[in-house]
Design a protein around this motif. Sequence first.
Motif, PDB file in Angstrom:
ATOM      1  N   SER A 242      -5.594   1.994   4.362  1.00 30.64           N
ATOM      2  CA  SER A 242      -6.894   2.328   4.960  1.00 30.64           C
ATOM      3  C   SER A 242      -8.020   1.766   4.102  1.00 30.64           C
ATOM      4  CB  SER A 242      -7.044   3.847   5.097  1.00 30.64           C
ATOM      5  OG  SER A 242      -7.170   4.434   3.817  1.00 30.64           O
ATOM      6  N   GLY A 243      -9.234   1.959   4.555  1.00 33.13           N
ATOM      7  CA  GLY A 243     -10.395   1.475   3.823  1.00 33.13           C
ATOM      8  C   GLY A 243     -10.856   0.129   4.349  1.00 33.13           C
ATOM      9  N   ARG A 244     -11.325  -0.727   3.415  1.00 30.14           N
ATOM     10  CA  ARG A 244     -12.035  -1.941   3.831  1.00 30.14           C
ATOM     11  C   ARG A 244     -11.087  -3.104   4.106  1.00 30.14           C
ATOM     12  NH1 ARG A 244     -16.907  -1.517   5.357  1.00 30.14           N
ATOM     13  NH2 ARG A 244     -17.497  -3.491   4.397  1.00 30.14           N
ATOM     14  N   VAL A 245     -10.050  -2.878   4.892  1.00 27.59           N
ATOM     15  CA  VAL A 245      -9.133  -3.963   5.268  1.00 27.59           C
ATOM     16  C   VAL A 245      -9.281  -4.252   6.763  1.00 27.59           C
ATOM     17  CG1 VAL A 245      -7.387  -3.620   3.489  1.00 27.59           C
ATOM     18  CG2 VAL A 245      -7.270  -2.275   5.590  1.00 27.59           C
ATOM     19  N   LYS A 246      -8.853  -5.458   7.145  1.00 31.87           N
ATOM     20  CA  LYS A 246      -9.009  -5.854   8.554  1.00 31.87           C
ATOM     21  C   LYS A 246      -8.048  -5.100   9.463  1.00 31.87           C
ATOM     22  CE  LYS A 246     -10.892 -10.389   7.528  1.00 31.87           C
ATOM     23  NZ  LYS A 246     -10.566 -11.800   7.247  1.00 31.87           N
ATOM     24  N   LYS A 247      -6.834  -4.852   8.982  1.00 28.58           N
ATOM     25  CA  LYS A 247      -5.847  -4.189   9.849  1.00 28.58           C
ATOM     26  C   LYS A 247      -5.273  -2.938   9.168  1.00 28.58           C
ATOM     27  CE  LYS A 247      -3.397  -7.981  10.638  1.00 28.58           C
ATOM     28  NZ  LYS A 247      -2.268  -8.790  11.132  1.00 28.58           N
ATOM     29  N   PRO A 248      -6.037  -1.856   9.171  1.00 27.30           N
ATOM     30  CA  PRO A 248      -5.496  -0.622   8.598  1.00 27.30           C
ATOM     31  C   PRO A 248      -4.338  -0.112   9.456  1.00 27.30           C
ATOM     32  CG  PRO A 248      -7.529  -0.163   9.771  1.00 27.30           C
ATOM     33  CD  PRO A 248      -7.345  -1.654   9.812  1.00 27.30           C
ATOM     34  N   GLY A 249      -3.469   0.670   8.869  1.00 30.68           N
ATOM     35  CA  GLY A 249      -2.353   1.209   9.657  1.00 30.68           C
ATOM     36  C   GLY A 249      -1.177   1.548   8.763  1.00 30.68           C
ATOM     37  N   ASN A 250      -0.078   1.957   9.390  1.00 30.33           N
ATOM     38  CA  ASN A 250       1.145   2.270   8.657  1.00 30.33           C
ATOM     39  C   ASN A 250       2.030   1.041   8.586  1.00 30.33           C
ATOM     40  OD1 ASN A 250       0.774   5.058   8.113  1.00 30.33           O
ATOM     41  ND2 ASN A 250       1.192   5.524  10.258  1.00 30.33           N
ATOM     42  N   TYR A 251       2.543   0.769   7.406  1.00 34.26           N
ATOM     43  CA  TYR A 251       3.459  -0.354   7.223  1.00 34.26           C
ATOM     44  C   TYR A 251       4.687   0.144   6.491  1.00 34.26           C
ATOM     45  CZ  TYR A 251      -0.589  -2.999   8.697  1.00 34.26           C
ATOM     46  OH  TYR A 251      -1.656  -3.460   9.435  1.00 34.26           O
ATOM     47  N   GLU A 252       5.844   0.030   7.124  1.00 33.04           N
ATOM     48  CA  GLU A 252       7.090   0.432   6.468  1.00 33.04           C
ATOM     49  C   GLU A 252       7.638  -0.760   5.715  1.00 33.04           C
ATOM     50  OE1 GLU A 252      10.242   2.258   8.887  1.00 33.04           O
ATOM     51  OE2 GLU A 252      11.633   1.061   7.688  1.00 33.04           O
ATOM     52  N   LEU A 253       7.746  -0.621   4.390  1.00 30.71           N
ATOM     53  CA  LEU A 253       8.147  -1.748   3.540  1.00 30.71           C
ATOM     54  C   LEU A 253       9.079  -1.226   2.461  1.00 30.71           C
ATOM     55  CD1 LEU A 253       4.526  -3.131   3.058  1.00 30.71           C
ATOM     56  CD2 LEU A 253       6.278  -4.123   4.549  1.00 30.71           C
ATOM     57  N   PRO A 254       9.921  -2.128   1.923  1.00 28.90           N
ATOM     58  CA  PRO A 254      10.752  -1.681   0.800  1.00 28.90           C
ATOM     59  C   PRO A 254       9.872  -1.393  -0.410  1.00 28.90           C
ATOM     60  CG  PRO A 254      11.291  -3.950   1.464  1.00 28.90           C
ATOM     61  CD  PRO A 254      10.134  -3.517   2.294  1.00 28.90           C
ATOM     62  N   PHE A 255      10.268  -0.417  -1.203  1.00 30.60           N
ATOM     63  CA  PHE A 255       9.602  -0.216  -2.487  1.00 30.60           C
ATOM     64  C   PHE A 255       9.653  -1.535  -3.244  1.00 30.60           C
ATOM     65  CE2 PHE A 255      10.591   4.335  -1.878  1.00 30.60           C
ATOM     66  CZ  PHE A 255       9.364   4.869  -2.226  1.00 30.60           C
ATOM     67  N   GLY A 256       8.606  -1.824  -4.002  1.00 30.12           N
ATOM     68  CA  GLY A 256       8.593  -3.055  -4.784  1.00 30.12           C
ATOM     69  C   GLY A 256       7.787  -4.156  -4.114  1.00 30.12           C
ATOM     70  N   THR A 257       7.364  -3.948  -2.883  1.00 34.38           N
ATOM     71  CA  THR A 257       6.425  -4.867  -2.245  1.00 34.38           C
ATOM     72  C   THR A 257       5.134  -4.828  -3.060  1.00 34.38           C
ATOM     73  OG1 THR A 257       7.377  -4.268  -0.115  1.00 34.38           O
ATOM     74  CG2 THR A 257       5.243  -5.388  -0.061  1.00 34.38           C
ATOM     75  N   THR A 258       4.468  -5.983  -3.228  1.00 35.09           N
ATOM     76  CA  THR A 258       3.265  -5.971  -4.075  1.00 35.09           C
ATOM     77  C   THR A 258       2.039  -5.515  -3.279  1.00 35.09           C
ATOM     78  OG1 THR A 258       2.644  -8.244  -3.550  1.00 35.09           O
ATOM     79  CG2 THR A 258       4.132  -7.919  -5.433  1.00 35.09           C
ATOM     80  N   PHE A 259       1.018  -5.077  -4.032  1.00 30.18           N
ATOM     81  CA  PHE A 259      -0.263  -4.733  -3.405  1.00 30.18           C
ATOM     82  C   PHE A 259      -0.811  -5.924  -2.624  1.00 30.18           C
ATOM     83  CE2 PHE A 259      -0.365  -1.436  -6.779  1.00 30.18           C
ATOM     84  CZ  PHE A 259      -0.654  -0.334  -5.990  1.00 30.18           C
ATOM     85  N   ARG A 260      -0.635  -7.133  -3.193  1.00 32.15           N
ATOM     86  CA  ARG A 260      -1.192  -8.314  -2.533  1.00 32.15           C
ATOM     87  C   ARG A 260      -0.567  -8.504  -1.145  1.00 32.15           C
ATOM     88  NH1 ARG A 260      -3.854 -12.537  -4.912  1.00 32.15           N
ATOM     89  NH2 ARG A 260      -2.889 -12.276  -6.955  1.00 32.15           N
ATOM     90  N   GLU A 261       0.776  -8.375  -1.093  1.00 31.26           N
ATOM     91  CA  GLU A 261       1.443  -8.533   0.210  1.00 31.26           C
ATOM     92  C   GLU A 261       0.926  -7.502   1.213  1.00 31.26           C
ATOM     93  OE1 GLU A 261       5.949  -9.317   0.020  1.00 31.26           O
ATOM     94  OE2 GLU A 261       5.396  -8.807  -2.031  1.00 31.26           O
ATOM     95  N   LEU A 262       0.796  -6.255   0.746  1.00 31.35           N
ATOM     96  CA  LEU A 262       0.348  -5.194   1.661  1.00 31.35           C
ATOM     97  C   LEU A 262      -1.067  -5.479   2.168  1.00 31.35           C
ATOM     98  CD1 LEU A 262       0.755  -2.387   2.993  1.00 31.35           C
ATOM     99  CD2 LEU A 262      -0.301  -1.395   0.955  1.00 31.35           C
ATOM    100  N   VAL A 263      -1.965  -5.771   1.238  1.00 25.88           N
ATOM    101  CA  VAL A 263      -3.381  -5.901   1.609  1.00 25.88           C
ATOM    102  C   VAL A 263      -3.627  -7.189   2.397  1.00 25.88           C
ATOM    103  CG1 VAL A 263      -5.730  -6.189   0.686  1.00 25.88           C
ATOM    104  CG2 VAL A 263      -4.184  -4.483  -0.309  1.00 25.88           C
ATOM    105  N   TYR A 264      -3.025  -8.292   1.970  1.00 23.29           N
ATOM    106  CA  TYR A 264      -3.353  -9.586   2.595  1.00 23.29           C
ATOM    107  C   TYR A 264      -2.387  -9.974   3.715  1.00 23.29           C
ATOM    108  CZ  TYR A 264      -7.030 -10.085  -0.786  1.00 23.29           C
ATOM    109  OH  TYR A 264      -8.187  -9.865  -1.505  1.00 23.29           O
ATOM    110  N   ASN A 265      -1.070  -9.836   3.495  1.00 23.70           N
ATOM    111  CA  ASN A 265      -0.133 -10.249   4.560  1.00 23.70           C
ATOM    112  C   ASN A 265      -0.128  -9.255   5.709  1.00 23.70           C
ATOM    113  OD1 ASN A 265       0.423 -12.086   2.622  1.00 23.70           O
ATOM    114  ND2 ASN A 265       2.636 -11.715   2.530  1.00 23.70           N
ATOM    115  N   TYR A 266      -0.063  -7.956   5.378  1.00 25.76           N
ATOM    116  CA  TYR A 266       0.042  -6.944   6.438  1.00 25.76           C
ATOM    117  C   TYR A 266      -1.350  -6.455   6.857  1.00 25.76           C
ATOM    118  CZ  TYR A 266       4.953  -7.134   5.309  1.00 25.76           C
ATOM    119  OH  TYR A 266       6.220  -7.575   5.109  1.00 25.76           O
TER     120      TYR A 266
END
Lengths: 415, 168
Positions: A242-266
């Motif tokens: 959530s917050g100042r991202v273009k696509k807020p929402g729930n993302y189910e990912l394996p532990f160990g995914t980086t912040f960068r992948e979450l914020v920019y890819n997803y």
Amino acid sequence: MAHVLLRHRDIPNLNQLDVYQKNGGFEAFQKAVTAMKPNEVTDVVKASGLRGRGGAGFPTGMKWSFIDNKNWPHYVVANADESEPGTFKDREIMESNPFQFLEGLALASYAVGANAAYIYLRGEFWQVAALLDEKIADMEKAGLLGEKLFGSDYSLKIYTHLGAGAYICGEETALLESIEGKRGQPRIRPPFPPAYGLYGKPTIVNNVETFTNVPLILAYGAEWYKSMGTPDSAGVKIFSLSGRVKKPGNYELPFGTTFRELVYNYGGGILDDRPVKAIMPAGASSSLIVVDDKALDTPMDYASVRTLGADLGSASVIVIDDTVSIDWVINKTIHFFKHESCGKCTPCREGNHWMLHLTERIHSGEGSQNDVSLLLNVAKQMQGKCLCALGEFATMAVVTGIERFPQDFQKAVKA
Amino acid sequence: MSLAQKYPNEVNQIMAKYPPEHKRSAVMPLLYLAQREEGYVTKDALKDIAQMLDITETDVASIVGFYSLYHDHKAGKYRMQVCTDLPCALRGADKFLADLCGNLGIQVGETTADGLITIEAVTCLAACDKAPMFQTQGPDGIKYHENMTVDKTLELIEALKSAGKEVK
């Protein structure tokens, strides 16, 4: 990769009992009740490395094994109080994949010998509770809940219980007080709920997402589950972005995914393509992480996030960009905690009251550097002095905000 | 009329959820029932619930006072509760609330002249990805309204107005 928890995104109409059963639903529960001993279910969960998804990350199977078998009856309680600012995963699970959650709750109940389970939903989830009541009735009709299940001696009833707007009821002993018809104020621990829980009886309390993992762990085995995630943090996690991202929402990912992948890819990156300034990985209770390349490339698992001076908690990732001043952020978080403090412990009740005065003054431009020092002082005096974690949580953003973003406070106060 | 006389089926369903020796657990669902019509818990309802559960009126009042969704005074038929916590505020919730109030000509905490809507600012409602958002608390329970704009909200208010007329 196919979803483990948000499976409704892969399978249409999974919230219908026939569709859920066609996709293997309730096979694990039937197998457990007819062919496994209760402690064998606990052993599989233990071996899977599943940790509690409500925020604390306590090993789930170990918690179940603490149940006191000398004192009966036992209860299982699902914590569906989801109230941490930034967290909105359990509602999606309950609305869209309700049977997987209910099957997990049933499996936990069997594992600890409980014949009654309660789902404690925050009062605002009125419509979700009505939906779960329908799904529970569907299960009763299909012989998946009730007396002597699958021809065994095991019986189970599941009930919903609505709270009425109190963040503190997400704390497990406050939640139990609330079901008992009292104000939601935490109990002194120990004893912990597996020894002394609902109505003073041994009780297991877990988060909705935790239960929702269990059916597939039983179906595919502990090794399958451990093959996802990291050695320290097995499996998958729902990250609420959530917050100042273009696509807020729930993302189910394996532990160990980086912040960068979450914020920019997803998450599609930051609104107006601004730079990220700070991340709160565990909702409003979180420490503020100063974001640089190293932080963005940090894997999101319990141990790695700690190296950034924060906790992963419930993985409610709030993204803050460079248009936002941190004195405003902590004014918001303290407004929340002041409202939600249950009033039992003086440091939390009074501390939040005074911290709100100070953050209001600083944010309005009427504060001085002395007010900032006083605020930090009050926050530090609260730490380690409260019965539950709320008093601690309230101070996290304040202390890390002032210490890690001093320039924002210098700008906010009068010269 | 007591709750048990007014809503016998619902009261029975509620009491059946909890072990008979722990009937105090029913206080929260009974309070929701008690405020269904008036939008708040009356003094008579406090007494009624206390008697039903063998607890004191003060015990019941302490629950009303502690939890945000129980009310001890009358407000608009619908409470429109806008989340202004951090994640929603990062997506414009404060501006949405100010614009909405401006449009309705009332302040936060006030009720429209026709008694239909009370605007409140509340803490997190677990819908942070769909801000601006609010819930309506009214005679038909609690409903979420997500990804809202002031225009969409004004349409909703019109719909609530005409729905009220049909009932009468």
